[in-house]
Scaffold this active site. Structure first.
Site, PDB file in Angstrom:
ATOM      1  N   SER A  12     -53.527  -0.671 -30.982  1.00 60.67           N
ATOM      2  CA  SER A  12     -54.908  -0.390 -31.388  1.00 60.67           C
ATOM      3  C   SER A  12     -54.979   0.728 -32.431  1.00 60.67           C
ATOM      4  O   SER A  12     -55.783   0.659 -33.363  1.00 60.67           O
ATOM      5  CB  SER A  12     -55.788  -0.077 -30.184  1.00 60.67           C
ATOM      6  OG  SER A  12     -55.304   1.047 -29.475  1.00 60.67           O
ATOM      7  N   ARG A  64     -28.728   3.904 -24.185  1.00 65.86           N
ATOM      8  CA  ARG A  64     -29.755   4.491 -25.047  1.00 65.86           C
ATOM      9  C   ARG A  64     -29.180   4.872 -26.414  1.00 65.86           C
ATOM     10  O   ARG A  64     -29.841   4.723 -27.440  1.00 65.86           O
ATOM     11  CB  ARG A  64     -30.383   5.710 -24.360  1.00 65.86           C
ATOM     12  CG  ARG A  64     -31.508   6.337 -25.137  1.00 65.86           C
ATOM     13  CD  ARG A  64     -32.189   7.433 -24.341  1.00 65.86           C
ATOM     14  NE  ARG A  64     -32.966   6.908 -23.244  1.00 65.86           N
ATOM     15  CZ  ARG A  64     -34.209   6.448 -23.353  1.00 65.86           C
ATOM     16  NH1 ARG A  64     -34.814   6.436 -24.511  1.00 65.86           N
ATOM     17  NH2 ARG A  64     -34.854   6.019 -22.291  1.00 65.86           N
ATOM     18  N   ARG A  90     -41.029   5.089 -26.126  1.00 69.27           N
ATOM     19  CA  ARG A  90     -39.613   5.406 -25.950  1.00 69.27           C
ATOM     20  C   ARG A  90     -39.320   6.757 -26.580  1.00 69.27           C
ATOM     21  O   ARG A  90     -39.829   7.084 -27.652  1.00 69.27           O
ATOM     22  CB  ARG A  90     -38.713   4.369 -26.626  1.00 69.27           C
ATOM     23  CG  ARG A  90     -38.840   2.987 -26.089  1.00 69.27           C
ATOM     24  CD  ARG A  90     -38.095   2.806 -24.810  1.00 69.27           C
ATOM     25  NE  ARG A  90     -38.347   1.449 -24.327  1.00 69.27           N
ATOM     26  CZ  ARG A  90     -38.032   1.030 -23.142  1.00 69.27           C
ATOM     27  NH1 ARG A  90     -37.456   1.841 -22.288  1.00 69.27           N
ATOM     28  NH2 ARG A  90     -38.292  -0.199 -22.768  1.00 69.27           N
ATOM     29  N   VAL A  92     -36.952   8.955 -28.614  1.00 75.81           N
ATOM     30  CA  VAL A  92     -35.882   8.736 -29.578  1.00 75.81           C
ATOM     31  C   VAL A  92     -34.918   9.922 -29.545  1.00 75.81           C
ATOM     32  O   VAL A  92     -35.256  11.009 -29.088  1.00 75.81           O
ATOM     33  CB  VAL A  92     -36.435   8.506 -31.002  1.00 75.81           C
ATOM     34  CG1 VAL A  92     -37.273   7.229 -31.040  1.00 75.81           C
ATOM     35  CG2 VAL A  92     -37.235   9.692 -31.489  1.00 75.81           C
ATOM     36  N   ASN A 106     -46.316  11.672 -34.425  1.00 77.99           N
ATOM     37  CA  ASN A 106     -46.650  11.129 -33.114  1.00 77.99           C
ATOM     38  C   ASN A 106     -48.116  11.419 -32.790  1.00 77.99           C
ATOM     39  O   ASN A 106     -48.662  12.431 -33.206  1.00 77.99           O
ATOM     40  CB  ASN A 106     -45.757  11.777 -32.040  1.00 77.99           C
ATOM     41  CG  ASN A 106     -45.946  11.153 -30.674  1.00 77.99           C
ATOM     42  OD1 ASN A 106     -46.007   9.940 -30.526  1.00 77.99           O
ATOM     43  ND2 ASN A 106     -46.033  11.988 -29.653  1.00 77.99           N
ATOM     44  N   HIS A 108     -50.747  11.698 -29.391  1.00 75.74           N
ATOM     45  CA  HIS A 108     -50.679  11.912 -27.944  1.00 75.74           C
ATOM     46  C   HIS A 108     -52.094  12.086 -27.392  1.00 75.74           C
ATOM     47  O   HIS A 108     -52.891  12.838 -27.968  1.00 75.74           O
ATOM     48  CB  HIS A 108     -49.839  13.152 -27.626  1.00 75.74           C
ATOM     49  CG  HIS A 108     -49.681  13.378 -26.160  1.00 75.74           C
ATOM     50  ND1 HIS A 108     -48.874  12.587 -25.373  1.00 75.74           N
ATOM     51  CD2 HIS A 108     -50.254  14.287 -25.331  1.00 75.74           C
ATOM     52  CE1 HIS A 108     -48.956  13.007 -24.118  1.00 75.74           C
ATOM     53  NE2 HIS A 108     -49.780  14.028 -24.063  1.00 75.74           N
ATOM     54  N   ASP A 140     -40.432  16.357 -32.544  1.00 79.12           N
ATOM     55  CA  ASP A 140     -39.063  16.863 -32.618  1.00 79.12           C
ATOM     56  C   ASP A 140     -38.298  16.269 -31.436  1.00 79.12           C
ATOM     57  O   ASP A 140     -38.748  15.295 -30.834  1.00 79.12           O
ATOM     58  CB  ASP A 140     -39.039  18.395 -32.662  1.00 79.12           C
ATOM     59  CG  ASP A 140     -39.654  19.046 -31.434  1.00 79.12           C
ATOM     60  OD1 ASP A 140     -39.847  18.365 -30.396  1.00 79.12           O
ATOM     61  OD2 ASP A 140     -39.940  20.254 -31.506  1.00 79.12           O
ATOM     62  N   ALA A 141     -37.171  16.843 -31.089  1.00 77.24           N
ATOM     63  CA  ALA A 141     -36.332  16.266 -30.048  1.00 77.24           C
ATOM     64  C   ALA A 141     -36.881  16.473 -28.637  1.00 77.24           C
ATOM     65  O   ALA A 141     -36.345  15.902 -27.682  1.00 77.24           O
ATOM     66  CB  ALA A 141     -34.919  16.826 -30.149  1.00 77.24           C
ATOM     67  N   ASP A 144     -43.148  15.342 -26.617  1.00 76.60           N
ATOM     68  CA  ASP A 144     -44.478  15.753 -27.093  1.00 76.60           C
ATOM     69  C   ASP A 144     -44.492  17.212 -27.522  1.00 76.60           C
ATOM     70  O   ASP A 144     -45.434  17.962 -27.231  1.00 76.60           O
ATOM     71  CB  ASP A 144     -45.554  15.450 -26.047  1.00 76.60           C
ATOM     72  CG  ASP A 144     -45.743  13.949 -25.854  1.00 76.60           C
ATOM     73  OD1 ASP A 144     -45.680  13.221 -26.862  1.00 76.60           O
ATOM     74  OD2 ASP A 144     -45.921  13.500 -24.724  1.00 76.60           O
TER      75      ASP A 144
END
EC number: 2.1.2.2
Length: 191
Positions: A12, A64, A90, A92, A106, A108, A140-141, A144
């Site tokens: 969406s 993974r 997922r 990353v 991203n 959220h 980043d790693a 969130d």
């Protein structure tokens, strides 16, 4: 500005981006849309709009690390300026983040750093806050984490359920994602 959008579900937020591009309100090229599993409606939406799609099925890889390597390769093939995680469920690898030079965007459904993770809406309601919202940030790693670009608050109403609140947040999230991409695209424009 070339973008690759990653989705796990209905897409969406992606549809809001597609609509803004098609209306001439957003100056980005959606180079491709990728998913982590076959049969997502987000990929169907993209194909219907004439956008290249790909699937890097998480279940098709023994671990993974191999899935992350395949995802990185698939995304990199489209030479994106920005990779957009739009309902991509997922996590990353740091190698994926590094491959795109900190240009992994991203969305959220909470006001980060509060309520990170897969259940931001549920967690905000369970905690009893009266205001939550949505965040657009450079991922980043961490989960969130990363520099926040934009946020907008959404009040929690007394009669809200997780679903009704999430739908109201999604309306704001779509608008915030499109406006963030517009600002980024303006910065990418030739001077």
């Amino acid at each position: 500005m070339r973008i690759v959008v990653l989705v796990s579900g209905t897409g969406s937020n992606l549809q809001a981006v597609i609509d803004a591009v098609q209306a001439g309100d957003l100056d980005v090229e959606i180079a491709a849309v990728g998913a982590d599993r076959p049969g997502t409606y987000g990929v169907e939406r993209s194909a219907a709009a004439g956008i290249d799609t790909f699937v890097v099925d998480f279940k098709a890889y023994p671990d993974r690390a191999e899935w992350n390597a395949a995802l990185t390769e698939a995304v990199a093939a489209y030479l994106p300026d920005v990779v957009v995680s739009s309902g991509f469920m997922r996590i990353v690898s740091p190698e994926f983040i590094d491959a795109f030079d900190g240009k992994y965007l991203n969305t959220h459904p909470a006001l980060l750093p509060s309520f990170p993770g897969a259940h931001g809406v549920r967690d905000a309601m369970a905690y009893g806050v009266k205001v939550t919202g949505c965040t657009v940030h450079w991922a980043d790693a961490g989960v969130d984490t990363g520099p926040i670009i934009a946020q907008e608050a959404v009040a929690i109403e007394d009669d809200d359920t997780e679903d009704t609140l999430h739908e109201r947040i999604k309306v704001v999230e779509r608008r915030l994602l499109v406006s963030t991409l517009a600002s980024l695209a303006a910065a990418y424009a030739p001077q």
